[in-house]
Design a protein around this motif. Structure first.
Motif, PDB file in Angstrom:
ATOM      1  N   UNK A  80      14.333   1.559  22.588  1.00 20.14           N
ATOM      2  CA  UNK A  80      14.108   2.901  22.029  1.00 20.14           C
ATOM      3  C   UNK A  80      14.727   3.972  22.926  1.00 20.14           C
ATOM      4  N   UNK A  81      15.106   5.083  22.332  1.00 20.89           N
ATOM      5  CA  UNK A  81      15.710   6.174  23.115  1.00 20.89           C
ATOM      6  C   UNK A  81      14.689   6.759  24.089  1.00 20.89           C
ATOM      7  N   UNK A  82      15.176   7.274  25.212  1.00 18.04           N
ATOM      8  CA  UNK A  82      14.299   7.747  26.286  1.00 18.04           C
ATOM      9  C   UNK A  82      13.393   8.875  25.820  1.00 18.04           C
ATOM     10  N   UNK A  83      13.951   9.798  25.040  1.00 21.47           N
ATOM     11  CA  UNK A  83      13.156  10.953  24.630  1.00 21.47           C
ATOM     12  C   UNK A  83      11.990  10.511  23.731  1.00 21.47           C
ATOM     13  N   UNK A  84      12.265   9.576  22.842  1.00 22.96           N
ATOM     14  CA  UNK A  84      11.212   9.096  21.942  1.00 22.96           C
ATOM     15  C   UNK A  84      10.150   8.318  22.714  1.00 22.96           C
ATOM     16  N   UNK A  85      10.642   7.525  23.692  1.00 19.32           N
ATOM     17  CA  UNK A  85       9.710   6.752  24.509  1.00 19.32           C
ATOM     18  C   UNK A  85       8.784   7.684  25.274  1.00 19.32           C
ATOM     19  N   UNK A  86       9.375   8.729  25.846  1.00 16.69           N
ATOM     20  CA  UNK A  86       8.596   9.666  26.659  1.00 16.69           C
ATOM     21  C   UNK A  86       7.489  10.302  25.813  1.00 16.69           C
ATOM     22  N   UNK A  87       7.886  10.674  24.594  1.00 16.04           N
ATOM     23  CA  UNK A  87       6.929  11.339  23.704  1.00 16.04           C
ATOM     24  C   UNK A  87       5.785  10.379  23.347  1.00 16.04           C
ATOM     25  N   UNK A  88       6.159   9.152  23.006  1.00 16.88           N
ATOM     26  CA  UNK A  88       5.144   8.170  22.598  1.00 16.88           C
ATOM     27  C   UNK A  88       4.207   7.816  23.744  1.00 16.88           C
ATOM     28  N   UNK A  89       4.776   7.611  24.935  1.00 22.43           N
ATOM     29  CA  UNK A  89       3.953   7.207  26.086  1.00 22.43           C
ATOM     30  C   UNK A  89       2.992   8.334  26.456  1.00 22.43           C
ATOM     31  N   UNK A  90       3.509   9.549  26.482  1.00 18.70           N
ATOM     32  CA  UNK A  90       2.645  10.691  26.810  1.00 18.70           C
ATOM     33  C   UNK A  90       1.504  10.805  25.796  1.00 18.70           C
ATOM     34  N   UNK A  91       1.860  10.638  24.531  1.00 17.88           N
ATOM     35  CA  UNK A  91       0.866  10.740  23.465  1.00 17.88           C
ATOM     36  C   UNK A  91      -0.201   9.652  23.617  1.00 17.88           C
ATOM     37  N   UNK A  92       0.241   8.455  23.938  1.00 17.33           N
ATOM     38  CA  UNK A  92      -0.688   7.338  24.054  1.00 17.33           C
ATOM     39  C   UNK A  92      -1.580   7.492  25.280  1.00 17.33           C
ATOM     40  N   UNK A  93      -0.985   7.946  26.403  1.00 13.10           N
ATOM     41  CA  UNK A  93      -1.802   8.165  27.603  1.00 13.10           C
ATOM     42  C   UNK A  93      -2.796   9.292  27.362  1.00 13.10           C
ATOM     43  N   UNK A  94      -2.387  10.261  26.585  1.00 14.92           N
ATOM     44  CA  UNK A  94      -3.277  11.373  26.245  1.00 14.92           C
ATOM     45  C   UNK A  94      -4.451  10.862  25.418  1.00 14.92           C
ATOM     46  N   UNK A  95      -4.141   9.949  24.494  1.00 10.36           N
ATOM     47  CA  UNK A  95      -5.202   9.453  23.591  1.00 10.36           C
ATOM     48  C   UNK A  95      -6.237   8.613  24.345  1.00 10.36           C
ATOM     49  N   UNK A  96      -5.832   8.033  25.489  1.00  8.06           N
ATOM     50  CA  UNK A  96      -6.837   7.292  26.280  1.00  8.06           C
ATOM     51  C   UNK A  96      -7.333   8.137  27.462  1.00  8.06           C
TER      52      UNK A  96
END
Lengths: 403, 243
Positions: free
Chosen positions: B113-129
């Protein structure tokens, strides 16, 4: 590519990484400089002498009985050898090229100049020298029999004919061989020498002589009771003829002994023995160093893999293919090697500067450093390939094991 | 979604042959929450490994989304694991040398996956936990419960349809375990199918079905849908579990 996370993970285990990187840097420094030295030595050893070395041998005819006539012995020996099948020609001379023993002198174009224009090896020969040695006469002519003086040193005040090498001609005259022909050189203070011929190449007797390509032939044998014969044989017969000629000459005149029979090829090997030994030792050092470094890389990789077996299994469980696991370790190694060879490039140049300044060695060619970097990186990648493939075979199920 | 029929798994060495699973048949539908229980060594983890394509099976049939997984090569299995399956491990299995962001990022990198999309997803997931503010921290700087939340974030960041959890609360105290369990229930409510192996009967009872395994065979399958505890805020549940 996972360069960022790999680098950050390595940074947390930086001592082991730094040690291997330093080992790579040290290896590169030694290997690149050693290869350069080996290549330099090989280049020196491979220089042609200008002679038909494969078919030449020499011997010394030493008179020991009272009444031994060196001049007539030379004449008789020449007749005998010229009549011997397998012998092409022979010459009497004062020194053998590459043998390590001979004469040199300074020569000048202008007799009033302070000091010599250049230095040259000096061969006292007869009119058979060019044919016997197999030299290529590129300008002028050979000595005549009448020009060869057998009885003593050149007389002061007289003009002697000489033949010089092309390299010496170029060192003395801007027009090279063409300008040199017919010109006069001065040896010592008062001996003018007219250049009557130029040969393509004839090396000096000393492999380390700075002006090794500068040679001068003088038609003047000094009779001192120890005649040095250089003999040229038919191709491929040098070993046979060495034995035969030694026998023939010994039998023909019991008032002298034949000694120091040696081929030119043996002489070359002896002259460059230190160089070839050094090259071999350096090669062994290179192989050992590269092997040790490879083992270091393998050791670090195997240690890292064994320490991270569960992590590798987890990566596989999370979707890493075997290729991605291999790539992970190759990239990890590439980073270590990259650091190592970058540091190694600096050390290589520093070490070379030290060698240049301390031992007057030539400066390393620019392309050795990038080639050394590339080679060490490739060695590292090859070394880590096996352990990486092993890591890729770690089953993903290991991720769920609790022991 | 998951169909196993007469699946068997035999581990062979030169001297010993161990039957880990025998005639194991189980269907799991899309969106189900199934727990698997049984004594140690009964074959729970082997079942989970086979279900998650971590191991091959010796006999029977296994269809994942209608696809016979026995026909898949190693590369295809890895691709399926990466795209369809999320894993949560008892020991969290976080990479100790990577920070939280890089840990959660691992499966997305393997997806290319592209870096920008990965960054967004990881941040979102860490936020959700609840761990976004600690994304630069190492796992060793977190508590066990926080580490398991990171592991759950990593399992979910690729939006898998199928989540396999191997004793996810086994290394946690009861208070933290309840919080993790609630998180899993929320994930299930969002449509992700979950199979969870556990020793804890109380946690097993919170699933829709509980599969009991004994000696590599299914002993019973209990329908527990009605017994599920209605979803309440995590903090309330955690407090009540702690009380």
């Amino acid at each position: 590519m996972e360069i960022g996370p790999i680098f950050r993970a390595m940074w947390r285990n930086r001592i082991g990484v730094a040690l291997i990187a330093l080992q790579i840097a040290f290896t590169m420094t030694v290997v690149v400089n050693a290869i350069y030295i080996i290549n330099e030595r090989s280049r020196l050893m491979a220089r042609p002498s200008g002679l038909d070395e494969a078919n030449l041998f020499y011997l010394r005819s030493v008179g020991f009985q009272e009444g031994f006539d060196e001049e007539s012995t030379i004449v008789e020996d020449r007749i005998l050898l010229q009549a011997t099948p397998g012998i092409i020609d022979m010459t009497v001379m004062n020194a053998i090229p590459l043998s390590g023993s001979g004469s040199s002198t300074g020569v000048r174009v202008n007799p009033d100049a302070n000091g010599p224009s250049t230095y040259t090896a000096l061969y006292r020969v007869d009119e058979h020298a060019i044919d016997t040695m197999g030299l290529e006469l590129i300008a002028g002519e050979n000595f005549t029999t009448a020009e060869v003086r057998q009885l003593g040193r050149l007389d002061s005040g007289s003009t002697a004919p000489i033949i010089i090498t092309e390299a010496l001609a170029e060192a003395l005259f801007t027009g090279g061989a063409a300008e040199a022909l017919g010109n006069t050189l001065y040896w010592q203070v008062d001996i003018p020498m007219q250049i009557i011929g130029v040969v393509k190449q004839l090396q000096a007797p000393w492999p380390t002589f700075a002006s090794i390509e500068n040679s001068m032939l003088i038609p003047n044998n000094i009779l001192d009771g120890q005649s040095l014969y250089l003999v040229r044989t038919e191709p491929g017969q040098v070993n046979t003829m060495m034995l035969r000629v030694e026998e023939l000459l010994a039998d023909s005149n019991p008032a002298r002994i034949i000694m120091n029979v040696k081929s030119l090829e043996e002489t070359r090997a002896d002259s460059y023995r230190i160089d070839s030994s050094m090259a071999r030792i350096l090669l062994v050092v290179i192989v050992i160093l590269v092997f040790i470094t490879s083992m270091g890389v393998v050791g670090l990789a195997v240690f890292g893999i064994n320490r991270r077996r569960r992590q590798i299994g987890t990566r596989r469980a999370l979707g890493a293919t075997q290729g991605q696991i291999i790539r992970y370790f190759l990239v990890e190694n590439l980073i270590i090697s990259g650091i190592g060879v970058t540091l190694g490039a600096v050390l290589t140049l520093g070490f070379n500067i030290f060698l240049v300044q301390t031992f007057n060695m030539p400066r390393i060619e620019w392309y050795y450093t990038p080639l050394g970097m590339l080679a060490l990186v490739l060695v590292g990648l090859l070394a880590v390939l096996g352990p990486s493939r092993g890591a890729a075979r770690i089953p993903p199920a290991i991720a769920t094991r609790t022991v | 979604m998951l169909k196993m029929k007469d699946v068997g798994k035999v581990y062979r060495t030169e001297l010993v042959e161990t039957r880990a699973l025998t005639s194991f048949s189980l269907d799991v539908d899309e969106g189900e929450f199934v727990t698997v229980t049984g004594p140690s060594g009964c074959g729970k983890t082997t079942f989970l490994n086979i279900a998650g394509l971590l191991e091959t099976y010796s006999s029977g049939t296994y269809l994942l989304d209608g696809q016979d997984v026995s026909e898949l090569g190693d590369r295809q299995r890895a691709r399926l694991r990466n795209r369809k399956i999320g894993f949560i491990f008892q020991s969290f299995n976080l990479m100790p040398d990577l920070n939280l962001f890089d840990n959660v990022d691992v499966p997305l990198r393997y997806r290319g996956m592209r870096a920008s999309e990965r960054r967004q997803r990881v941040d979102q997931m860490l936020d959700s936990v609840g761990l976004l503010s600690r994304k630069k921290h190492l796992p060793s700087q977190l508590s066990g419960g926080q580490q398991q939340r990171v592991a759950i974030a990593r399992a979910l960041v690729g939006e898998p349809r199928f989540l396999l959890a191997d004793e996810p609360t086994g290394n946690l105290d009861s208070h933290t375990a309840a919080g993790v369990m609630e998180l899993l229930e929320q994930v299930n409510e969002s449509g992700t199918t979950i199979i969870m192996v556990t020793h804890d009967d109380s946690l097993a009872q919170r699933a829709r079905r509980n599969v009991k395994i004994l000696d590599g065979r299914i002993q019973s399958i209990d329908q527990l849908a009605d017994s599920r505890i209605p979803a309440t805020p995590v903090s309330d549940r955690a407090l009540s579990a702690n009380a």
